[in-house]
Design an enzyme around this catalytic site. Sequence first.
Site, PDB file in Angstrom:
ATOM      1  N   SER A 159     -41.273   4.519  -5.318  1.00 49.07           N
ATOM      2  CA  SER A 159     -40.325   5.480  -5.903  1.00 49.07           C
ATOM      3  C   SER A 159     -40.749   5.748  -7.344  1.00 49.07           C
ATOM      4  O   SER A 159     -41.493   4.953  -7.933  1.00 49.07           O
ATOM      5  CB  SER A 159     -38.928   4.849  -5.893  1.00 49.07           C
ATOM      6  OG  SER A 159     -38.041   5.555  -6.735  1.00 49.07           O
ATOM      7  N   TYR A 174     -33.295  -2.103  -7.579  1.00 44.37           N
ATOM      8  CA  TYR A 174     -34.147  -1.048  -7.031  1.00 44.37           C
ATOM      9  C   TYR A 174     -35.417  -0.913  -7.874  1.00 44.37           C
ATOM     10  O   TYR A 174     -36.527  -0.884  -7.346  1.00 44.37           O
ATOM     11  CB  TYR A 174     -33.371   0.265  -6.994  1.00 44.37           C
ATOM     12  CG  TYR A 174     -34.008   1.336  -6.119  1.00 44.37           C
ATOM     13  CD1 TYR A 174     -33.970   1.231  -4.733  1.00 44.37           C
ATOM     14  CD2 TYR A 174     -34.637   2.438  -6.680  1.00 44.37           C
ATOM     15  CE1 TYR A 174     -34.542   2.207  -3.928  1.00 44.37           C
ATOM     16  CE2 TYR A 174     -35.210   3.426  -5.882  1.00 44.37           C
ATOM     17  CZ  TYR A 174     -35.159   3.304  -4.513  1.00 44.37           C
ATOM     18  OH  TYR A 174     -35.733   4.264  -3.717  1.00 44.37           O
TER      19      TYR A 174
HETATM   20  N1  LIG Z   1     -34.273   9.713  -0.888  1.00 46.46           N
HETATM   21  C1  LIG Z   1     -34.789   9.538  -2.095  1.00 46.46           C
HETATM   22  O1  LIG Z   1     -34.416  10.177  -3.066  1.00 46.46           O
HETATM   23  C2  LIG Z   1     -35.875   8.513  -2.298  1.00 46.46           C
HETATM   24  C3  LIG Z   1     -36.611   8.552  -3.490  1.00 46.46           C
HETATM   25  C4  LIG Z   1     -37.618   7.629  -3.707  1.00 46.46           C
HETATM   26  C5  LIG Z   1     -37.877   6.662  -2.742  1.00 46.46           C
HETATM   27  N2  LIG Z   1     -37.124   6.654  -1.600  1.00 46.46           N
HETATM   28  C6  LIG Z   1     -37.418   5.591  -0.637  1.00 46.46           C
HETATM   29  O2  LIG Z   1     -37.743   6.180   0.604  1.00 46.46           O
HETATM   30  C7  LIG Z   1     -37.363   5.308   1.650  1.00 46.46           C
HETATM   31  C8  LIG Z   1     -36.534   6.074   2.672  1.00 46.46           C
HETATM   32  O3  LIG Z   1     -35.423   6.641   2.030  1.00 46.46           O
HETATM   33  P1  LIG Z   1     -34.552   7.788   2.709  1.00 46.46           P
HETATM   34  O4  LIG Z   1     -33.963   8.555   1.598  1.00 46.46           O
HETATM   35  O5  LIG Z   1     -35.344   8.483   3.734  1.00 46.46           O
HETATM   36  O6  LIG Z   1     -33.401   6.928   3.407  1.00 46.46           O
HETATM   37  P2  LIG Z   1     -32.373   7.344   4.566  1.00 46.46           P
HETATM   38  O7  LIG Z   1     -31.140   6.580   4.225  1.00 46.46           O
HETATM   39  O8  LIG Z   1     -32.302   8.822   4.731  1.00 46.46           O
HETATM   40  O9  LIG Z   1     -33.039   6.742   5.887  1.00 46.46           O
HETATM   41  C9  LIG Z   1     -33.246   5.359   5.984  1.00 46.46           C
HETATM   42  C10 LIG Z   1     -33.509   4.987   7.423  1.00 46.46           C
HETATM   43  O10 LIG Z   1     -33.726   3.569   7.458  1.00 46.46           O
HETATM   44  C11 LIG Z   1     -32.909   2.984   8.449  1.00 46.46           C
HETATM   45  N3  LIG Z   1     -32.587   1.603   8.063  1.00 46.46           N
HETATM   46  C12 LIG Z   1     -31.665   1.192   7.146  1.00 46.46           C
HETATM   47  N4  LIG Z   1     -31.652  -0.160   7.087  1.00 46.46           N
HETATM   48  C13 LIG Z   1     -32.597  -0.595   7.961  1.00 46.46           C
HETATM   49  C14 LIG Z   1     -33.049  -1.870   8.344  1.00 46.46           C
HETATM   50  N5  LIG Z   1     -32.505  -2.997   7.829  1.00 46.46           N
HETATM   51  N6  LIG Z   1     -34.049  -1.971   9.261  1.00 46.46           N
HETATM   52  C15 LIG Z   1     -34.581  -0.826   9.809  1.00 46.46           C
HETATM   53  N7  LIG Z   1     -34.168   0.407   9.509  1.00 46.46           N
HETATM   54  C16 LIG Z   1     -33.188   0.523   8.580  1.00 46.46           C
HETATM   55  C17 LIG Z   1     -31.695   3.888   8.545  1.00 46.46           C
HETATM   56  O11 LIG Z   1     -31.044   3.759   9.812  1.00 46.46           O
HETATM   57  C18 LIG Z   1     -32.337   5.263   8.352  1.00 46.46           C
HETATM   58  O12 LIG Z   1     -32.796   5.801   9.573  1.00 46.46           O
HETATM   59  C19 LIG Z   1     -36.644   4.153   0.983  1.00 46.46           C
HETATM   60  O13 LIG Z   1     -37.545   3.089   0.772  1.00 46.46           O
HETATM   61  C20 LIG Z   1     -36.226   4.710  -0.356  1.00 46.46           C
HETATM   62  O14 LIG Z   1     -36.064   3.725  -1.335  1.00 46.46           O
HETATM   63  C21 LIG Z   1     -36.153   7.544  -1.356  1.00 46.46           C
END
Ligand SMILES: NC(=O)c1ccc[n+]([C@@H]2O[C@H](COP(=O)([O-])OP(=O)(O)OC[C@H]3O[C@@H](n4cnc5c(N)ncnc54)[C@H](O)[C@@H]3O)[C@@H](O)[C@H]2O)c1
Length: 269
Positions: A159, A174
């Site tokens: 991130s 985080y």
């Molecule tokens: N969305 C953002 O702004 C953003 C920015 C930077 C980094 N990220 C990183 O990207 C990654 C994905 O984020 P996102 O926004 O797509 O999240 P999201 O919440 O849209 O999707 C997360 C998915 O992970 C699954 N999940 C949750 N806990 C779990 C577990 N214990 N085991 C297996 N699956 C599990 C959920 O069911 C879901 O399908 C994360 O690591 C997040 O930190 C996101």
Amino acid sequence: MVHVPAPPPASAFSALDLFRVDGQTAIVTGGANGIGRIACLALAEAGAHVAVTDIDREAAEQTAAELRSAGRDASAHKLDVNVEREIVEVFEAVRTTTGRIDILVNNVGRSPRMATTEIKLAAWEEVLRLNQTSMFLCCREAAHAMLEQKRGAIVNISSIMGVTGGGAAPNLPYHATKGAVVNMTRSLACEWASHGIRVNAIGPTYVKTDLTRPLLEQPERVAYIESRTPLGRFAEVSEMAGGILYLASPAASMVTGHLLMIDGGWTAI
Ligand SMILES: NC(=O)c1ccc[n+]([C@@H]2O[C@H](COP(=O)([O-])OP(=O)(O)OC[C@H]3O[C@@H](n4cnc5c(N)ncnc54)[C@H](O)[C@@H]3O)[C@@H](O)[C@H]2O)c1
């Protein structure tokens, strides 16, 4: 005299073909939604068999079914990355079924945004377990296959918070874990490079997904993020696909230990 190979003739060179991953097996954690889901779509379109894994079994099955009805190759697996036994079993099952594991996208991650003085030890340890320890376990299990194959590509999702300390709200666990993801990526890249395994990471800015839905509902925080971002907006989830596919594919065959920021310029300031 040193031999310098002749450049390929134009008729025999395809840059786009370098992004193909035909015949490869990819595992994506948290693949049912958000960034994980777009990784599944991209890798499947590029020719991989994609094992869509998620804690939400039904949602994983939905994504895999959607891929199959689009003519792609996909399977669904219930996997809670907090549970070591589930990781071992699912990775073994995928390897047994497809004969290999070529690509791993370590995508799961989350954290409650709160002031450090409010964070209980249990909550702190929960984030470390989900964002960092699970990534170690998934890399370890994928490596059993990749080391034997002498080939593999791992893409970890970090991130902008992995390399900066600010943001729209305090979020120490985080920042700490996403920073750890960056250096785990470098460490594994060095450990496994001689075995043909590349390990890279992406560093997304704020992306419109379920994770950021609560933020998107707070206009003053949205305004802060937009004004702090040179490109002036949140990222669409589709904007993560190219970077993930690039790092997973032969197009990045000389790239390892790299953190690719997909951040609208957040870290350029
Ligand atoms: N969305 C953002 O702004 C953003 C920015 C930077 C980094 N990220 C990183 O990207 C990654 C994905 O984020 P996102 O926004 O797509 O999240 P999201 O919440 O849209 O999707 C997360 C998915 O992970 C699954 N999940 C949750 N806990 C779990 C577990 N214990 N085991 C297996 N699956 C599990 C959920 O069911 C879901 O399908 C994360 O690591 C997040 O930190 C996101």
